[in-house]
Structure formats: C-alpha cells, structure tokens
Design an enzyme around this catalytic site. Structure first.
Site, PDB file in Angstrom:
ATOM      1  N   GLY A  29       2.751   8.449  -5.200  1.00 38.50           N
ATOM      2  CA  GLY A  29       4.188   8.700  -5.048  1.00 38.50           C
ATOM      3  C   GLY A  29       4.769   7.422  -4.486  1.00 38.50           C
ATOM      4  O   GLY A  29       4.109   6.752  -3.688  1.00 38.50           O
ATOM      5  N   ASP A  30       5.992   7.061  -4.897  1.00 39.31           N
ATOM      6  CA  ASP A  30       6.510   5.729  -4.555  1.00 39.31           C
ATOM      7  C   ASP A  30       6.436   5.393  -3.065  1.00 39.31           C
ATOM      8  O   ASP A  30       5.932   4.350  -2.668  1.00 39.31           O
ATOM      9  CB  ASP A  30       7.936   5.551  -5.098  1.00 39.31           C
ATOM     10  CG  ASP A  30       8.968   6.478  -4.444  1.00 39.31           C
ATOM     11  OD1 ASP A  30       8.581   7.550  -3.935  1.00 39.31           O
ATOM     12  OD2 ASP A  30      10.161   6.109  -4.442  1.00 39.31           O
ATOM     13  N   THR A  31       6.918   6.309  -2.209  1.00 43.08           N
ATOM     14  CA  THR A  31       6.947   6.005  -0.772  1.00 43.08           C
ATOM     15  C   THR A  31       5.544   6.008  -0.171  1.00 43.08           C
ATOM     16  O   THR A  31       5.277   5.276   0.783  1.00 43.08           O
ATOM     17  CB  THR A  31       7.830   7.016  -0.015  1.00 43.08           C
ATOM     18  OG1 THR A  31       7.485   8.341  -0.472  1.00 43.08           O
ATOM     19  CG2 THR A  31       9.304   6.745  -0.259  1.00 43.08           C
ATOM     20  N   TYR A 101       5.691  16.715 -15.309  1.00 40.10           N
ATOM     21  CA  TYR A 101       5.810  16.967 -13.855  1.00 40.10           C
ATOM     22  C   TYR A 101       5.891  18.454 -13.545  1.00 40.10           C
ATOM     23  O   TYR A 101       6.545  19.207 -14.268  1.00 40.10           O
ATOM     24  CB  TYR A 101       7.092  16.324 -13.309  1.00 40.10           C
ATOM     25  CG  TYR A 101       7.069  14.816 -13.299  1.00 40.10           C
ATOM     26  CD1 TYR A 101       6.545  14.132 -12.212  1.00 40.10           C
ATOM     27  CD2 TYR A 101       7.573  14.091 -14.375  1.00 40.10           C
ATOM     28  CE1 TYR A 101       6.529  12.750 -12.193  1.00 40.10           C
ATOM     29  CE2 TYR A 101       7.554  12.704 -14.366  1.00 40.10           C
ATOM     30  CZ  TYR A 101       7.034  12.037 -13.274  1.00 40.10           C
ATOM     31  OH  TYR A 101       7.013  10.672 -13.265  1.00 40.10           O
ATOM     32  N   LYS A 225      14.944  -6.881  -6.996  1.00 43.43           N
ATOM     33  CA  LYS A 225      13.747  -7.200  -7.796  1.00 43.43           C
ATOM     34  C   LYS A 225      14.132  -7.258  -9.266  1.00 43.43           C
ATOM     35  O   LYS A 225      14.902  -6.419  -9.731  1.00 43.43           O
ATOM     36  CB  LYS A 225      12.688  -6.107  -7.574  1.00 43.43           C
ATOM     37  CG  LYS A 225      12.116  -6.090  -6.168  1.00 43.43           C
ATOM     38  CD  LYS A 225      11.317  -4.814  -5.900  1.00 43.43           C
ATOM     39  CE  LYS A 225      12.244  -3.684  -5.561  1.00 43.43           C
ATOM     40  NZ  LYS A 225      11.577  -2.415  -5.247  1.00 43.43           N
ATOM     41  N   ALA A 257       4.290  -1.635  -9.238  1.00 49.45           N
ATOM     42  CA  ALA A 257       4.679  -3.047  -9.018  1.00 49.45           C
ATOM     43  C   ALA A 257       5.727  -3.129  -7.918  1.00 49.45           C
ATOM     44  O   ALA A 257       5.588  -3.880  -6.945  1.00 49.45           O
ATOM     45  CB  ALA A 257       5.214  -3.662 -10.312  1.00 49.45           C
ATOM     46  N   GLY A 258       6.778  -2.333  -8.056  1.00 47.48           N
ATOM     47  CA  GLY A 258       7.865  -2.372  -7.081  1.00 47.48           C
ATOM     48  C   GLY A 258       7.426  -1.840  -5.715  1.00 47.48           C
ATOM     49  O   GLY A 258       7.797  -2.389  -4.673  1.00 47.48           O
ATOM     50  N   ASP A 259       6.618  -0.775  -5.721  1.00 43.52           N
ATOM     51  CA  ASP A 259       6.165  -0.179  -4.449  1.00 43.52           C
ATOM     52  C   ASP A 259       5.267  -1.158  -3.688  1.00 43.52           C
ATOM     53  O   ASP A 259       5.359  -1.281  -2.464  1.00 43.52           O
ATOM     54  CB  ASP A 259       5.370   1.111  -4.695  1.00 43.52           C
ATOM     55  CG  ASP A 259       6.128   2.100  -5.554  1.00 43.52           C
ATOM     56  OD1 ASP A 259       7.369   2.052  -5.565  1.00 43.52           O
ATOM     57  OD2 ASP A 259       5.470   2.931  -6.221  1.00 43.52           O
TER      58      ASP A 259
HETATM   59  P1  ADP Z   1       9.816  -1.793 -10.391  1.00 39.46           P
HETATM   60  O1  ADP Z   1       8.367  -1.511 -10.666  1.00 39.46           O
HETATM   61  O2  ADP Z   1      10.296  -1.138  -9.133  1.00 39.46           O
HETATM   62  O3  ADP Z   1      10.741  -1.645 -11.555  1.00 39.46           O
HETATM   63  P2  ADP Z   1       9.886  -4.637 -10.900  1.00 39.46           P
HETATM   64  O4  ADP Z   1       9.526  -4.409 -12.312  1.00 39.46           O
HETATM   65  O5  ADP Z   1      11.141  -5.370 -10.630  1.00 39.46           O
HETATM   66  O6  ADP Z   1       9.877  -3.333  -9.991  1.00 39.46           O
HETATM   67  O7  ADP Z   1       8.664  -5.442 -10.257  1.00 39.46           O
HETATM   68  C1  ADP Z   1       8.467  -5.529  -8.875  1.00 39.46           C
HETATM   69  C2  ADP Z   1       7.754  -6.824  -8.579  1.00 39.46           C
HETATM   70  O8  ADP Z   1       6.502  -6.870  -9.251  1.00 39.46           O
HETATM   71  C3  ADP Z   1       8.511  -8.045  -9.044  1.00 39.46           C
HETATM   72  O9  ADP Z   1       9.449  -8.469  -8.078  1.00 39.46           O
HETATM   73  C4  ADP Z   1       7.382  -9.042  -9.242  1.00 39.46           C
HETATM   74  O10 ADP Z   1       7.003  -9.617  -7.989  1.00 39.46           O
HETATM   75  C5  ADP Z   1       6.235  -8.169  -9.719  1.00 39.46           C
HETATM   76  N1  ADP Z   1       6.171  -8.154 -11.197  1.00 39.46           N
HETATM   77  C6  ADP Z   1       6.586  -7.173 -12.034  1.00 39.46           C
HETATM   78  N2  ADP Z   1       6.352  -7.520 -13.331  1.00 39.46           N
HETATM   79  C7  ADP Z   1       5.786  -8.756 -13.302  1.00 39.46           C
HETATM   80  C8  ADP Z   1       5.274  -9.658 -14.303  1.00 39.46           C
HETATM   81  N3  ADP Z   1       5.318  -9.372 -15.607  1.00 39.46           N
HETATM   82  N4  ADP Z   1       4.739 -10.830 -13.873  1.00 39.46           N
HETATM   83  C9  ADP Z   1       4.648 -11.138 -12.567  1.00 39.46           C
HETATM   84  N5  ADP Z   1       5.101 -10.337 -11.583  1.00 39.46           N
HETATM   85  C10 ADP Z   1       5.660  -9.153 -11.929  1.00 39.46           C
END
Ligand code: ADP
Length: 306
Positions: A29-31, A101, A225, A257-259
């Site tokens: 879960g994100d948090t 879900y 981001k 990635a974002g989390d």
């Molecule tokens: P979310 O998953 O919340 O949509 P993002 O896609 O903006 O968030 O990605 C969050 C972070 O993960 C980015 O700021 C970056 O540091 C890293 N990231 C995501 N995709 C890539 C990628 N293709 N190459 C390198 N870093 C990435």
C-alpha cells in the site's frame, strides 16, 4: 530516539499470480511502502511507525507480523472486530499488469474513527506522512477528523507530508476529489505530487503551475516528481531546483517508484534538512527499486553507499 516518522493509510493483502492458478500473498500500500523505505534508510535512532486499522482475524495477524518484521512499528495500528484488511489481485496478461480490488469494507476505512488515538500518535511524531489514497478511502467526516489533527500538527511545527497519489477509481465524484486533495495539501508542510496525475486531474499546464497551485494553498515546500525526467523542488524561499532522475538501463517493475522516492527522500531530509541532497539520494534509491520486482525491495539490492 532522535525522531519518529508516522505514516498513515491502508496496507492491503496483495495476491499475485504465481505458477498456473497458484497465487503468492504479499502486503503493500502506498503509505506502507513509503514507511518501509523510510525505515530502510533512516538511522536506527529514528523510529518509523504505521497507523492504520486491521481486523482481529488471521490475515490481520499475519499482516501485523509482516509489518513488524520490516522494522516498521505496529503499536499505532488499531484492531477492529468484524473487519478485515482490503485485498487486491495482480493479473498478468501478456506481461501487462491489471488489478482487481476488494476494499470497500476494509478495516482501514476506520483508521480515523478514534480522534484521540490519532492525536496521541501524531503528537508523538516529528514527520507525519499521508496520501490521497488515505483520504480517498475515508468517509467525509473521517477525512475531516484526520485533517483537523494534521492541521494541528502543522501549526505545531511538525513536518506534515502529503503525496496526492490521485487514483480516480477511488473517487466517485471528481470535484470532491479535487477539493479533498486540496484540503489535504492545506494541512501539509510538504507536498510530493507526480506531475502526470496533477496535469490530468487539475489541468496544470506545466510543473511550475503545479508548484504555484500548491504554494498558493499555503504549502511551504513542494517536490514535483516527473518519472524518468526528474524532480523539481520548491523549498521555502530558495529558488527552484531541478534534480534529474538516475540512469536506468532496464526497467523491471515501476511499482512503488514514487513511494520509494518519498521514503528515501524523507529519510535523508529528516537527518540534515538538505532537500536537494535528499532528492539526489531518493532518485538513486527509486532507480534501484524499479530495476527489481515488487513494491518492497530488500536492503541488499541497494548499493552499499546508499
Ligand atoms: P509515481 O510512481 O508516483 O508516478 P514517478 O513515476 O514520477 O512516480 O517516479 C518517481 C521517481 O522514480 C522519479 O522521481 C524517479 O526518481 C524514479 N523513476 C521513475 N521512473 C524512472 C525511470 N524510467 N528512470 C529513472 N528513474 C525513474
């Protein structure tokens, strides 16, 4: 303890396709993912706790045991008789992931029902993290209970950190979604949105527009981001800073990635308050995460230098 980070939201049971009809069980879960990465990168003299609600059934026991094993504290997790955690299933069809879900009556929907429990947990913390998903699962009265405690924490000078993490399927009414996300931001001292979500749901023309909108709501610090491109930081009175993403040769799984960026950023920012250095560190950490399967990547997969 040097400090305490508290993350508030919903952790779910994850069922992922294994061989044939077999399913593998996990928890995410994100948090919770953010708490996991904060724990991974914060020094030991910080504690990291998760605040949610689970049931009293076996799967709730298992989830608590799992969370505890990661080093994230579970003492702020409420147990609610007659409820169970939410559940989601990941389907893999020709390499593409889709999700089902079951979370409409999850225990986590009651996480803000006890205002004094929230207050005690928040008062004992230095950094409090929540997301748009946390707000989306709560009834409007529970959103107000949570936000009033967070506004109190912000006024007391604590770091209140919000990732809008907009998931349109969790919100029936899009105007209410925008209103509630904005209210979440107003209660926060740091907002960490993803530009693609903000553009899609608030119509922001560019990253500067996202920053201006959140700063206009009284948010002192914003980290936007933007996936592979990088992040833009607007911190207090300092000029905008851009920090590029790290190089990734082969993306394996972008889940979390974002989390992971948020958790790693906060872990570093908590220690020395240097937002630009924290963003560089978080970009490295997120790049490692997306080169491995799953939301929660183990410590040994990261460079020893991280
Ligand atoms: P979310 O998953 O919340 O949509 P993002 O896609 O903006 O968030 O990605 C969050 C972070 O993960 C980015 O700021 C970056 O540091 C890293 N990231 C995501 N995709 C890539 C990628 N293709 N190459 C390198 N870093 C990435």
């Amino acid at each position: 303890m040097a400090g305490r980070l508290l993350s508030i939201g919903e952790c779910m049971v994850e069922l992922m396709q294994a061989e044939g009809d077999l399913l593998r069980k996990g928890y995410a879960g994100d948090t919770f993912n953010t708490a996991y990465y904060a724990r991974l990168f914060l020094p030991r003299d910080w504690s990291v706790d998760y605040l949610t609600a689970v049931g009293t059934d076996t799967v709730s026991d298992e989830m608590l045991a799992f969370i505890g094993k990661t080093g994230v504290g579970t003492s702020t997790i409420r147990r609610v008789e007659g409820r169970s955690p939410g559940l989601y299933m990941i389907h893999l069809t020709d390499g593409e992931r889709s999700f089902s879900y079951w979370r409409s009556v999850s225990a986590a929907k009651t996480l803000a029902d006890d205002a004094s429990h929230l207050r005690t947990a928040i008062e004992a913390s230095d950094i409090i993290v929540f997301s748009g998903i946390t707000l989306a699962i709560l009834a409007p009265s529970a959103v107000e209970t949570l936000l009033s405690e967070l506004r109190r924490a912000k006024a007391a000078g604590k770091h209140v950190v919000f990732d809008p993490n907009i998931r349109p399927r969790l919100w029936d009414d899009k105007a209410y979604m925008r209103e509630t996300v904005s209210a979440g931001a107003r209660a926060s001292s740091l907002v960490m949105p993803s530009f693609d979500d903000e553009q899609a749901h608030f119509g922001d023309a560019d990253i500067a527009a996202t920053i201006a909108r959140y700063r206009g709501l009284g948010v002192d610090n914003v980290v936007v981001k933007d996936g592979p491109k990088g992040v833009t930081l607007s911190f207090g009175d300092t000029p905008l800073q851009f920090v590029p993403s790290a190089n990734v040769e082969k993306i394996v799984d972008t889940t979390s990635a974002g989390d992971s960026f948020n958790g790693a950023f906060l872990a570093r920012y908590a220690v020395d308050g240097d937002a630009t250095a924290a963003a560089r560190f978080a970009a490295e950490a997120a790049a490692t995460v997306i080169q491995h399967h799953g939301a929660l990547v183990s410590r040994d997969k990261f460079e020893a230098s991280l």
